[in-house]
Scaffold this motif. Sequence first.
Motif, PDB file in Angstrom:
ATOM      1  N   ARG A  19       0.844  -1.212   0.000  1.00 17.42           N
ATOM      2  CA  ARG A  19       0.000   0.000   0.000  1.00 17.42           C
ATOM      3  C   ARG A  19       0.873   1.254   0.000  1.00 17.42           C
ATOM      4  NH1 ARG A  19      -4.370   2.709  -1.663  1.00 17.42           N
ATOM      5  NH2 ARG A  19      -4.534   4.577  -0.396  1.00 17.42           N
ATOM      6  N   GLN A  31      -6.899   4.564   7.986  1.00 14.19           N
ATOM      7  CA  GLN A  31      -8.017   3.696   7.596  1.00 14.19           C
ATOM      8  C   GLN A  31      -7.541   2.641   6.581  1.00 14.19           C
ATOM      9  OE1 GLN A  31      -8.295   7.115   7.880  1.00 14.19           O
ATOM     10  NE2 GLN A  31      -9.383   6.904   9.821  1.00 14.19           N
ATOM     11  N   ASP A  32      -6.665   3.029   5.645  1.00 12.07           N
ATOM     12  CA  ASP A  32      -6.101   2.061   4.695  1.00 12.07           C
ATOM     13  C   ASP A  32      -5.338   0.974   5.449  1.00 12.07           C
ATOM     14  OD1 ASP A  32      -6.947   3.537   2.436  1.00 12.07           O
ATOM     15  OD2 ASP A  32      -5.064   4.676   2.391  1.00 12.07           O
ATOM     16  N   ARG A  35      -7.740  -1.321   7.293  1.00 17.91           N
ATOM     17  CA  ARG A  35      -8.483  -2.179   6.357  1.00 17.91           C
ATOM     18  C   ARG A  35      -7.584  -3.292   5.823  1.00 17.91           C
ATOM     19  NH1 ARG A  35      -8.023  -1.861   1.285  1.00 17.91           N
ATOM     20  NH2 ARG A  35      -7.389   0.308   1.241  1.00 17.91           N
ATOM     21  N   GLY A  38      -6.500  -5.680   8.707  1.00 22.26           N
ATOM     22  CA  GLY A  38      -7.578  -6.317   9.444  1.00 22.26           C
ATOM     23  C   GLY A  38      -7.507  -6.039  10.938  1.00 22.26           C
TER      24      GLY A  38
END
Length: 192
Positions: A19, A31-32, A35, A38
């Motif tokens: 990412r 938030q990335d 997500r 997990g």
Amino acid sequence: MARPRTFDEEQVLRDLRDRFWDAGYAATTLQDLMRISGLGKGSLYGAYGDKHALFLRTLKAYNAEGKEGTRATLESEPRAIDALRKVLVAPVGPGADRGCFLANSTCELATEHADVRAEAKQTYDALADLIAACVERAQRDGDLLADEDAGELARTLLTAQQGLVYMGRAGTDLETLRATARVLSNRLLPIA
């Protein structure tokens, strides 16, 4: 009593690294990270620290893999000159437009973050040392001039290789990258 971790930490770090690699540090949000991993905010920070500490951990892991991969490539060929050519042209291929996580991160963060700059310098110095040892082997084999400074040639090869990385990241097509790599290889590592 703290609960034991129940996730594949190495896989999570690779996913988080990807990412950062694809979006960049600034565009990667908490938030990335939650997500992708997990994990909740508390678990994420408990496992890895803040965003910057997490980023540095992924960068250091990437750099360690890159140094080991370069070492393996430099030792993969019977003739050192062939191994040097392999390392030089390594960035040319599918995915070239993604660039290199180290190079991308250095461009984005090294000016403002001394720890990123120090990590990049240490990694590039280590890569240059690996390449210099292979240059010396090629000199002993008679494939490169013995009077050329191995360290200088190693840094030149690394700089040329990184130039290919940047051209690929900028969207240069593979045919052009291959032609450029061929010219660099012929000029810097002429066939004896």
